[in-house]
Scaffold this motif. Structure first.
Motif, PDB file in Angstrom:
ATOM      1  N   ASP B 144       9.845  90.509 -13.328  1.00  0.00           N
ATOM      2  CA  ASP B 144       9.486  89.431 -12.447  1.00  0.00           C
ATOM      3  C   ASP B 144       9.363  90.335 -11.137  1.00  0.00           C
ATOM      4  N   PRO B 145       8.593  89.490 -10.221  1.00  0.00           N
ATOM      5  CA  PRO B 145       8.775  90.056  -8.861  1.00  0.00           C
ATOM      6  C   PRO B 145       9.659  89.624  -8.200  1.00  0.00           C
ATOM      7  N   PHE B 146      10.149  90.417  -6.877  1.00  0.00           N
ATOM      8  CA  PHE B 146      11.296  90.067  -6.184  1.00  0.00           C
ATOM      9  C   PHE B 146      10.739  90.004  -4.934  1.00  0.00           C
ATOM     10  N   SER B 147      11.467  89.062  -4.170  1.00  0.00           N
ATOM     11  CA  SER B 147      11.291  88.881  -2.683  1.00  0.00           C
ATOM     12  C   SER B 147      12.608  88.701  -2.015  1.00  0.00           C
ATOM     13  N   GLY B 148      12.417  89.294  -0.879  1.00  0.00           N
ATOM     14  CA  GLY B 148      13.748  89.105   0.016  1.00  0.00           C
ATOM     15  C   GLY B 148      13.473  89.826   1.415  1.00  0.00           C
ATOM     16  N   VAL B 149      14.459  89.712   2.292  1.00  0.00           N
ATOM     17  CA  VAL B 149      14.357  90.214   3.790  1.00  0.00           C
ATOM     18  C   VAL B 149      14.610  91.778   3.589  1.00  0.00           C
ATOM     19  N   CYS B 150      13.646  92.502   4.052  1.00  0.00           N
ATOM     20  CA  CYS B 150      13.785  93.975   4.113  1.00  0.00           C
ATOM     21  C   CYS B 150      14.821  94.273   5.118  1.00  0.00           C
ATOM     22  N   ILE B 151      16.215  94.784   4.608  1.00  0.00           N
ATOM     23  CA  ILE B 151      17.086  95.034   5.619  1.00  0.00           C
ATOM     24  C   ILE B 151      17.266  96.509   5.775  1.00  0.00           C
ATOM     25  N   ASN B 152      16.571  97.589   5.103  1.00  0.00           N
ATOM     26  CA  ASN B 152      16.708  98.835   5.305  1.00  0.00           C
ATOM     27  C   ASN B 152      15.356  99.553   4.892  1.00  0.00           C
ATOM     28  N   ILE B 153      14.840 100.530   5.572  1.00  0.00           N
ATOM     29  CA  ILE B 153      13.462 101.388   4.948  1.00  0.00           C
ATOM     30  C   ILE B 153      14.307 102.757   5.121  1.00  0.00           C
ATOM     31  N   ARG B 154      14.296 103.292   4.109  1.00  0.00           N
ATOM     32  CA  ARG B 154      14.873 104.937   3.824  1.00  0.00           C
ATOM     33  C   ARG B 154      13.663 105.636   3.619  1.00  0.00           C
ATOM     34  N   ARG B 155      13.153 106.189   4.646  1.00  0.00           N
ATOM     35  CA  ARG B 155      11.937 107.097   4.772  1.00  0.00           C
ATOM     36  C   ARG B 155      12.345 108.398   4.249  1.00  0.00           C
ATOM     37  N   ARG B 156      11.826 109.122   3.058  1.00  0.00           N
ATOM     38  CA  ARG B 156      12.047 110.261   2.521  1.00  0.00           C
ATOM     39  C   ARG B 156      10.841 110.659   2.016  1.00  0.00           C
ATOM     40  N   GLY B 157       9.649 110.782   2.465  1.00  0.00           N
ATOM     41  CA  GLY B 157       8.365 111.026   1.839  1.00  0.00           C
ATOM     42  C   GLY B 157       7.944 110.383   0.793  1.00  0.00           C
ATOM     43  N   VAL B 158       8.034 110.827  -0.632  1.00  0.00           N
ATOM     44  CA  VAL B 158       7.522 110.291  -1.539  1.00  0.00           C
ATOM     45  C   VAL B 158       8.758 109.599  -2.327  1.00  0.00           C
ATOM     46  N   ASP B 159       9.920 109.771  -1.702  1.00  0.00           N
ATOM     47  CA  ASP B 159      11.060 109.238  -2.326  1.00  0.00           C
ATOM     48  C   ASP B 159      11.415 108.065  -1.360  1.00  0.00           C
ATOM     49  N   THR B 160      10.448 107.686  -0.521  1.00  0.00           N
ATOM     50  CA  THR B 160      10.847 106.489   0.237  1.00  0.00           C
ATOM     51  C   THR B 160      11.223 105.230  -0.557  1.00  0.00           C
ATOM     52  N   ALA B 161      12.139 104.445   0.346  1.00  0.00           N
ATOM     53  CA  ALA B 161      12.546 103.356  -0.645  1.00  0.00           C
ATOM     54  C   ALA B 161      12.731 102.300   0.445  1.00  0.00           C
ATOM     55  N   ILE B 162      12.788 101.108  -0.043  1.00  0.00           N
ATOM     56  CA  ILE B 162      13.203  99.758   0.617  1.00  0.00           C
ATOM     57  C   ILE B 162      14.362  98.900   0.165  1.00  0.00           C
ATOM     58  N   LEU B 163      15.104  98.554   1.072  1.00  0.00           N
ATOM     59  CA  LEU B 163      16.252  97.572   0.386  1.00  0.00           C
ATOM     60  C   LEU B 163      15.964  96.132   0.794  1.00  0.00           C
ATOM     61  N   LEU B 164      15.937  95.290  -0.321  1.00  0.00           N
ATOM     62  CA  LEU B 164      15.484  93.669  -0.058  1.00  0.00           C
ATOM     63  C   LEU B 164      16.527  92.779  -0.368  1.00  0.00           C
ATOM     64  N   ARG B 165      16.884  91.985   0.435  1.00  0.00           N
ATOM     65  CA  ARG B 165      18.125  91.160   0.235  1.00  0.00           C
ATOM     66  C   ARG B 165      17.456  89.716   0.035  1.00  0.00           C
ATOM     67  N   GLY B 166      17.870  89.124  -1.221  1.00  0.00           N
ATOM     68  CA  GLY B 166      17.328  87.644  -1.545  1.00  0.00           C
ATOM     69  C   GLY B 166      18.265  87.121  -2.447  1.00  0.00           C
ATOM     70  N   GLN B 167      17.820  86.208  -3.034  1.00  0.00           N
ATOM     71  CA  GLN B 167      18.816  85.330  -3.838  1.00  0.00           C
ATOM     72  C   GLN B 167      18.290  85.392  -5.211  1.00  0.00           C
ATOM     73  N   LEU B 168      19.057  85.462  -6.305  1.00  0.00           N
ATOM     74  CA  LEU B 168      18.670  85.049  -7.623  1.00  0.00           C
ATOM     75  C   LEU B 168      19.886  83.930  -8.240  1.00  0.00           C
ATOM     76  N   THR B 169      19.400  82.894  -8.572  1.00  0.00           N
ATOM     77  CA  THR B 169      20.363  81.710  -9.140  1.00  0.00           C
ATOM     78  C   THR B 169      21.352  81.603  -7.988  1.00  0.00           C
ATOM     79  N   ARG B 170      20.902  81.573  -6.848  1.00  0.00           N
ATOM     80  CA  ARG B 170      21.725  81.223  -5.566  1.00  0.00           C
ATOM     81  C   ARG B 170      22.986  82.215  -5.317  1.00  0.00           C
TER      82      ARG B 170
END
Lengths: 324, 257
Positions: B144-170
């Motif tokens: 499934d797709p996931f949606s949430g507020v982006c609370i962190n962007i870890r920039r490391r070139g090709v290893d760049t990652a984002i941290l999303l905070r959302g809710q699943l089943t409340r």
């Protein structure tokens, strides 16, 4: 100095030295008195002259006993001695590669080769083993001793910062000639390598950090002792002594570490880059030895610089993603 | 000892120390004090000038009449390389490629993100880029797709990652996503943050007081609007990366809120 025969104080001089009048008194004295011989045969060595006794525990009737000659030792090690030389590289940092098909992410370390050149060959005839001496980096001639400058000048290479030897199995490992440069395409994407280097030094570390001891509880009446190693052994009945090899606090890290069987994921000859899977010891800019993995089949890699150039021209930049 | 040898062989030594007590007048001109007066009349004493002057004096031959105690003031040229060839070092790959990590990143990014959409979405130079506080929707190749507020962007070139905070089943859920991962099919900006966050990492959102909670309503609205406008196909699942026009539209939406 050979042992001297003791002076024969108590003995009568030889009969021919005695006055003729006294000869009649001692008719039974033999004409030649033999010197007393020492009771042992002097062999000047620090080794024991006794023959080694067979070890009754290590003895196996099915196997022939180990030979203690150097050629026998080399023959025993032959299966784990690489066919060709390795190279020196600097650790430049870590990142990750992705397999576009499976999407698998592989953590990897980027290594960079810095002007590796062959300085010397070591041969069985001359040195007792086959090895290739490799130098890497650069050093100011002012900071190099005159004997080493001569050594570099003989190989027609510039003064090198790091000089190491890579043992090879035999003559075929010496196909890289003295003075030739070993570049990144010496390694092929997909092959396995062993990487050896000095690990990060942690200084004097306690038992919890160094060996993962549990320490003591924070509370329950615990007083002034939370991270100590606890007991070092039993008392009377267990010998009242600390057993050899007891793990204790001490210097941690800053020791040679070998990481085996790292896959070469990417090779970039122009920039001297070799990307290997996983992590390698030491901080960034740590000098590392890379050589063909001893516990994998030997790669069909180039044995000489001419082979390396022809193989590199076939595939300019090769990338292999690690499959599980 | 070395200085004595040098003296006998009459090499010209290079003076590296300030020893003007013995300095000989050259062409009958130079006394350090005099020269200072000449070159800078009426100016305060300047150590640099004196140093330059002494460098000139240094070209003189070794004065043999000096007392031995002064000879330690000379540092003679190193002679240990004599009669030896010191070969010049070849060009270093470290000079050619000072940052091999970036080289590896560039080659990987060109492979994984040929259009450059993902790079642009998280590039700091792009004013339309996704920032912390935005609501992002990540579509995966599987699952499934996931949606949430982006609370962190870890920039490391090709290893760049984002941290999303959302809710699943409340239940509050945080998920890391590698933006260049081939498993990530697309990343869309659902809603821009109204005001630029003044933190790089919005970890305070984990506290109940600041928690954004469920963002599924916002995402549903966004998807409905998108379907109505016919942007990005019927389901929107095939888009790779959050793209310029979509982001621009959403920024308007963020203001509306």
């Amino acid at each position: 100095m050979p042992p001297k025969a003791p002076l024969n104080w108590g003995l009568i001089p030889p009969s021919f030295l005695l006055p003729s009048s006294a000869q009649s008194l001692f008719p039974l004295i033999p004409l030649t008195q033999p010197y007393p011989q020492p009771s042992y045969i002097p062999i000047r060595t620090i080794k024991s002259t006794n023959k080694p006794r067979p070890d009754r525990f290590a003895y196996d009737s099915k196997r022939s006993p180990l030979q203690s000659s150097t050629s026998a030792a080399l023959a025993r090690k032959a299966h784990s001695t690489p066919l060709r030389t390795g190279a020196l590289a600097l650790k430049r940092g870590m990142t990750a590669l992705y397999d576009p098909e499976t999407g698998k992410r592989t953590p990897c370390t980027v290594l960079q080769l810095d002007r590796n050149q062959v300085i010397m060959h070591k041969t069985r005839e001359k040195n007792g083993y086959y090895a290739v001496q490799i130098g890497a980096g650069q050093k100011k001639a002012d900071n190099v001793t005159r004997p080493m400058l001569g050594h570099f000048a003989t190989a027609r290479v510039s003064p090198k910062r790091w000089v190491v030897e890579f043992k090879v199995r035999g003559e075929e490992g010496l196909k890289v000639r003295v003075g030739e440069a070993i570049t990144a395409s010496w390694f092929r994407a997909g092959q396995f390598v062993d990487v050896k280097g000095i690990s990060r030094g942690m200084g004097f570390a306690g038992g919890m950090k160094r060996h993962g001891f549990s320490g003591q509880p924070a509370s329950h009446g615990q007083s002034l002792m939370h991270r100590g190693m606890g007991s070092a052994g039993g008392s009377q009945g267990s010998g009242s002594r600390v057993l050899p090899g007891k793990r204790m606090a001490g210097n941690m890290g800053n020791e040679s570490v070998t990481v085996q069987n790292l896959k070469v994921l990417q090779v970039d000859d122009a920039n001297g880059i070799v990307v290997v899977s996983g992590c390698v010891p030491g901080p960034k800019y740590q000098i590392l030895r890379i050589q063909d993995a001893r516990k994998k089949p030997w790669p069909e890699g180039p044995m000489s610089i001419a082979e390396m150039a022809s193989m590199a021209s076939q595939t300019a930049t090769t990338t292999v993603t690690a499959e599980a | 000892m070395a200085t004595k040898l040098t003296c006998r062989r009459a090499f010209a030594p290079v003076i590296l120390k300030r020893t003007f007590a013995w300095a000989q007048p050259r062409n009958g001109v130079e006394n350090p004090n005099e020269s200072r007066a000449k070159t800078a009349p009426g100016r305060p004493w300047n150590g640099d000038q004196l140093y330059l002057r002494l460098q000139k004096i240094a070209k003189q031959p070794f004065p043999r009449t000096n007392p031995h105690s002064f000879q330690s003031s000379y540092i003679t040229k190193k002679r240990h390389t004599r009669n030896l060839i010191v070969y010049k070092a070849p060009e270093s790959p470290l000079k050619r490629c000072t940052d091999p990590i970036s080289t590896v990143h560039a080659s990987q990014i060109s492979l994984l993100d040929p259009t450059g959409a993902r790079t642009r979405l998280f590039s700091k130079t792009n004013p339309e880029c996704a920032r912390v506080g935005d609501i992002l929707l990540v579509r995966m190749r599987t699952g499934d797709p996931f949606s949430g507020v982006c609370i962190n962007i870890r920039r490391r070139g090709v290893d760049t990652a984002i941290l999303l905070r959302g809710q699943l089943t409340r239940v509050g859920v945080e998920m890391w996503y590698k933006i260049y991962s081939p498993l990530v099919e697309g990343i869309e900006v659902v809603q821009r943050v109204a005001k630029r966050a003044r933190r790089a990492r919005l970890t305070y959102m984990r506290k109940e007081k600041h928690d954004r909670g469920d963002v599924s309503n916002v995402v549903r609205m966004y998807l409905r609007q998108k379907a109505a406008l016919g942007i990005g196909g019927a389901k929107g699942g095939k888009r790779v990366g959050g793209l310029g026009p979509v982001g621009g539209k959403k920024s308007g939406k963020g203001k509306k809120k």
